[in-house]
Design an enzyme around this catalytic site. Structure first.
Site, PDB file in Angstrom:
ATOM      1  CG  HIS A  85      -7.332 -31.498  29.715  1.00  0.00           C
ATOM      2  ND1 HIS A  85      -6.444 -31.054  28.750  1.00  0.00           N
ATOM      3  CD2 HIS A  85      -8.023 -32.524  29.136  1.00  0.00           C
ATOM      4  CE1 HIS A  85      -6.589 -31.770  27.650  1.00  0.00           C
ATOM      5  NE2 HIS A  85      -7.544 -32.667  27.862  1.00  0.00           N
ATOM      6  CE1 TYR A  95      -2.389 -30.548  26.343  1.00  0.00           C
ATOM      7  CE2 TYR A  95      -1.646 -30.493  28.621  1.00  0.00           C
ATOM      8  CZ  TYR A  95      -2.630 -30.275  27.678  1.00  0.00           C
ATOM      9  OH  TYR A  95      -3.851 -29.795  28.070  1.00  0.00           O
ATOM     10  CD  GLU A 137      -5.150 -28.141  30.545  1.00  0.00           C
ATOM     11  OE1 GLU A 137      -4.092 -28.724  30.889  1.00  0.00           O
ATOM     12  OE2 GLU A 137      -5.752 -28.383  29.480  1.00  0.00           O
ATOM     13  N   GLY A 272     -34.154 -37.547  32.589  1.00  0.00           N
ATOM     14  CA  GLY A 272     -33.539 -38.636  33.352  1.00  0.00           C
ATOM     15  C   GLY A 272     -32.552 -38.148  34.381  1.00  0.00           C
ATOM     16  CB  VAL A 273     -29.247 -39.496  35.426  1.00  0.00           C
ATOM     17  CG1 VAL A 273     -28.329 -39.441  34.199  1.00  0.00           C
ATOM     18  CG2 VAL A 273     -28.426 -39.393  36.721  1.00  0.00           C
ATOM     19  CB  THR A 276     -27.293 -34.893  38.729  1.00  0.00           C
ATOM     20  OG1 THR A 276     -26.718 -35.013  37.433  1.00  0.00           O
ATOM     21  CG2 THR A 276     -27.883 -36.229  39.128  1.00  0.00           C
ATOM     22  CG  PHE A 390     -24.009 -34.818  25.747  1.00  0.00           C
ATOM     23  CD1 PHE A 390     -25.172 -35.558  25.861  1.00  0.00           C
ATOM     24  CD2 PHE A 390     -22.958 -35.346  25.025  1.00  0.00           C
ATOM     25  CE1 PHE A 390     -25.280 -36.806  25.272  1.00  0.00           C
ATOM     26  CE2 PHE A 390     -23.056 -36.591  24.425  1.00  0.00           C
ATOM     27  CZ  PHE A 390     -24.216 -37.318  24.553  1.00  0.00           C
ATOM     28  N   PRO A 393     -18.847 -36.929  25.635  1.00  0.00           N
ATOM     29  CG  PRO A 393     -17.240 -38.077  24.451  1.00  0.00           C
ATOM     30  CD  PRO A 393     -18.508 -38.287  25.220  1.00  0.00           C
TER      31      PRO A 393
END
Length: 401
Positions: A85, A95, A137, A272-273, A276, A390, A393
């Site tokens: 967020h 919210y 946050e 793979g990518v 990064t 990952f 999500p």
């Protein structure tokens, strides 16, 4: 503080949510985007088209209902949400919009079963969770704005360099347009980019891992061109239209997939990518620490492998690498320019020195991640030593594993 009656009611709805949760979240997103189309600027609409985001939100709501009286169990998930967020600059004003549409979706799907008592309980439960997230946050916003080069929201960055890393991956080097310093970040973190792509109905926001050392005067992201997928609209635009001199809107570095402060050896496993965020870790570890490091890179072949030169430049005493190709080219020679053929397997993992005593970080596509998690579990690797990121999500990976 959530009332005991609310806890009781919400927990009682968990079985219903397990069955109807995805239907509720599909209605929720449909309502939200019709009534508040600007929300499309924030949400990754690719995840909507693929149907993964409704599924993930349904699972999150179910978990909240199940553990509403044990919120400490959800601590990791709450932190992950808060980090995401903050990268997207979510504000407290958003919210109530989400809450209103979520409650309406519950009522629409459950019909008469959504009694006033149940809706009221979920309204209280939602607000309690919102308060936790808003508080966390705000703390992140304030602390990051105080760091060197820190800011709140988005800032304009200029592409100062564009480099092709492989047939599929291109790196973009970014500096602040106003000439001020870049924000501090931890190896493994990501930034959000918001793009205005011509002939599309809304802005497109994506998170990209930072792929270079924390000791540079720029931020670097490395983007894979996604071919033939809904996600391709953004990566294709980045590859084909973004050039040196292009100004991009960039958020503050975020994410909890970061190196832990400890003296253990480190094993980095990239698919793979997924290389990064691990490149940022690799560069930090090899340049700024004396820890033992093993980089395990899994790729199709030499054509799409990225960062070969940088990995070699990081070699020192205690630093080794292992390269796996599962679709090698005719010019790729086993034991010459790559070490193993095929997918990552038990024998390859078990051959890594000090694996069980190491901190393990890995990242890559869903199938690769699920396989790696399974292999590590089979080898008896302690859960607390395993860390992963990952692209998508996180719950989607957990549901697949």
């Amino acid at each position: 503080m959530i009332s005991s009656n609310t806890i009781k009611i919400v927990k009682s709805t968990a079985p219903v949510l397990a069955e109807q949760g995805e239907a509720i979240t599909q209605v929720f997103y449909k309502r939200l985007f019709v009534r508040h189309p600007k929300m499309k600027n924030i949400f990754n609409m690719t995840h909507q088209k693929k149907g993964t985001q409704p599924k993930v939100l349904a699972n999150a709501i179910f978990m909240y209902a199940q553990y509403i009286d044990q919120l400490e169990v959800l601590g990791g998930a709450v932190e992950s949400i808060a980090q995401k967020h903050v990268s997207l600059t979510i504000t407290p004003e958003m919210y109530p919009i989400v809450g209103e549409n979520l409650l309406a979706a519950i009522g629409e799907v459950l019909g008469a079963a959504a009694t006033p008592e149940i809706v009221a309980a979920w309204a209280e439960a939602y607000q309690a969770l919102a308060d936790i997230l808003i508080g966390r946050e705000e703390n992140l916003y304030v602390n990051r704005a105080k760091t060197e080069g820190g800011f709140r929201g988005y800032k304009d960055f200029v592409v100062i360099k564009k480099t092709k890393e492989s047939a599929l991956i291109t790196s973009f080097y970014l500096q602040r347009k106003d000439g001020s310093g870049i924000p501090e970040f931890q190896p493994g973190q990501y930034v959000a980019l918001t793009l205005n792509i011509p002939n599309t109905s809304h802005q497109h926001t994506r998170n990209y891992s930072l792929s270079d050392c924390t000791c540079k005067d720029y931020l670097r992201i490395s983007v894979k061109r996604e071919v033939g997928t809904p996600n391709g609209i953004v990566s294709t635009y980045m590859h084909d239209e973004v050039e040196e001199g292009t100004v991009l809107s960039v958020g503050m570095p975020s994410g909890e997939f970061v190196l832990q402060e400890e003296n253990k050896p480190v094993v980095l496993i990239a698919g793979g990518v997924g290389i990064t965020p691990l490149m940022s870790m690799y560069k930090y570890l090899t340049r700024q620490t004396d820890r033992k490091v093993t980089m395990v890179q899994c790729a199709l072949n030499s054509e799409v492998r990225a960062f070969e030169k940088e990995i070699e430049e990081g070699k020192r005493v205690g630093v080794t690498s292992m390269l796996l190709y599962d679709q090698p080219l005719e010019t790729d020679v086993l034991k010459n320019n790559y070490d193993h053929q095929g997918y990552l397997d038990l024998a390859t993992l078990a051959s890594i020195p000090n694996l069980k005593e190491s901190a393990i970080y890995f990242c890559g596509p869903k199938a690769f991640m699920a396989n790696t998690l399974s292999l590590l579990s089979t080898l008896g690797i302690k859960e607390e030593t395993v860390h992963y990121e990952f692209f998508g999500p996180a719950e989607e990976l957990e549901l697949a594993n």
